[in-house]
Design a protein around this motif. Structure first.
Motif, short mmCIF file in Angstrom:
data_model
loop_
_atom_site.label_atom_id
_atom_site.label_comp_id
_atom_site.label_asym_id
_atom_site.label_seq_id
_atom_site.Cartn_x
_atom_site.Cartn_y
_atom_site.Cartn_z
N ARG A 45 49.39 33.78 35.91
CA ARG A 45 50.10 34.08 34.52
C ARG A 45 49.12 35.47 33.93
O ARG A 45 50.02 36.30 33.33
CB ARG A 45 49.57 33.00 33.59
CG ARG A 45 50.75 31.58 34.01
CD ARG A 45 50.65 30.68 32.84
NE ARG A 45 49.42 30.15 32.50
CZ ARG A 45 48.83 29.02 33.18
NH1 ARG A 45 49.51 28.48 34.14
NH2 ARG A 45 47.77 28.77 32.82
N GLU A 46 47.93 35.53 34.24
CA GLU A 46 47.07 36.69 33.48
C GLU A 46 47.63 38.14 34.38
O GLU A 46 47.89 39.04 33.88
CB GLU A 46 45.76 36.47 33.71
CG GLU A 46 44.98 35.85 32.82
CD GLU A 46 43.54 35.56 32.79
OE1 GLU A 46 42.87 36.13 34.02
OE2 GLU A 46 42.88 34.81 32.28
N SER A 50 49.15 28.98 38.05
CA SER A 50 48.02 29.37 38.20
C SER A 50 47.67 30.21 37.10
O SER A 50 48.39 31.14 36.66
CB SER A 50 47.53 30.33 39.33
OG SER A 50 46.47 30.97 39.11
N HIS A 51 46.58 29.87 36.54
CA HIS A 51 46.20 30.93 35.02
C HIS A 51 45.95 32.20 35.68
O HIS A 51 46.40 33.17 34.84
CB HIS A 51 44.88 30.26 34.50
CG HIS A 51 44.21 31.09 33.43
ND1 HIS A 51 44.93 31.16 32.22
CD2 HIS A 51 43.10 31.83 33.29
CE1 HIS A 51 44.21 32.05 31.35
NE2 HIS A 51 43.21 32.51 31.74
#
Length: 119
Positions: free
Chosen positions: A97-98, A93-94
């Motif tokens: 990652r953030e 998932s983005h």
């Protein structure tokens, strides 16, 4: 000890069943869990604790299940060589990652508390 880079990867490896804890480079991933959702205040500490455990126990791979499960797991690889350690993350998932990127300063701090230093 020296901690090199803690860098989140851009994509995730295909899934496979997690295995029981084992040390070594070719060992299957250790199954771990994080109750704290990515982006929450407690996420950085919880992720850091898992990575410190991996480094201390010479565990090279882990698959960390997330809350909520729809975010997919985080794959973690730790390589310790002498007094140096490098950690790599892979996430589906983005959002995850953030959250890992935001957690990097805390992860470095926690590893530093365990005798690792940055290069």
């Amino acid at each position: 000890r020296v901690a090199e880079a803690l860098l989140p990867a851009a994509t995730a490896a295909p899934g496979g069943a997690p295995a029981a804890p084992t040390a070594g480079r070719d060992a299957p991933p250790v199954a771990m869990q994080l109750a704290e959702p990515p982006g929450s205040e407690a996420f950085s500490n919880a992720l850091g604790e898992r990575v410190v455990v991996m480094a201390d126990r010479d565990l090279s791979r882990a698959r960390i299940a997330l809350n909520p499960p729809q975010l997919g797991p985080i794959e973690v690889r730790v390589q310790v060589s002498g007094e140096q350690a490098s950690v790599a993350f892979t996430a589906h998932s983005h959002l995850t990652r953030e959250a890992i990127e935001q957690a990097l300063p805390r992860l470095r701090e926690m590893l530093g508390g365990q005798g690792f230093t940055q290069v």
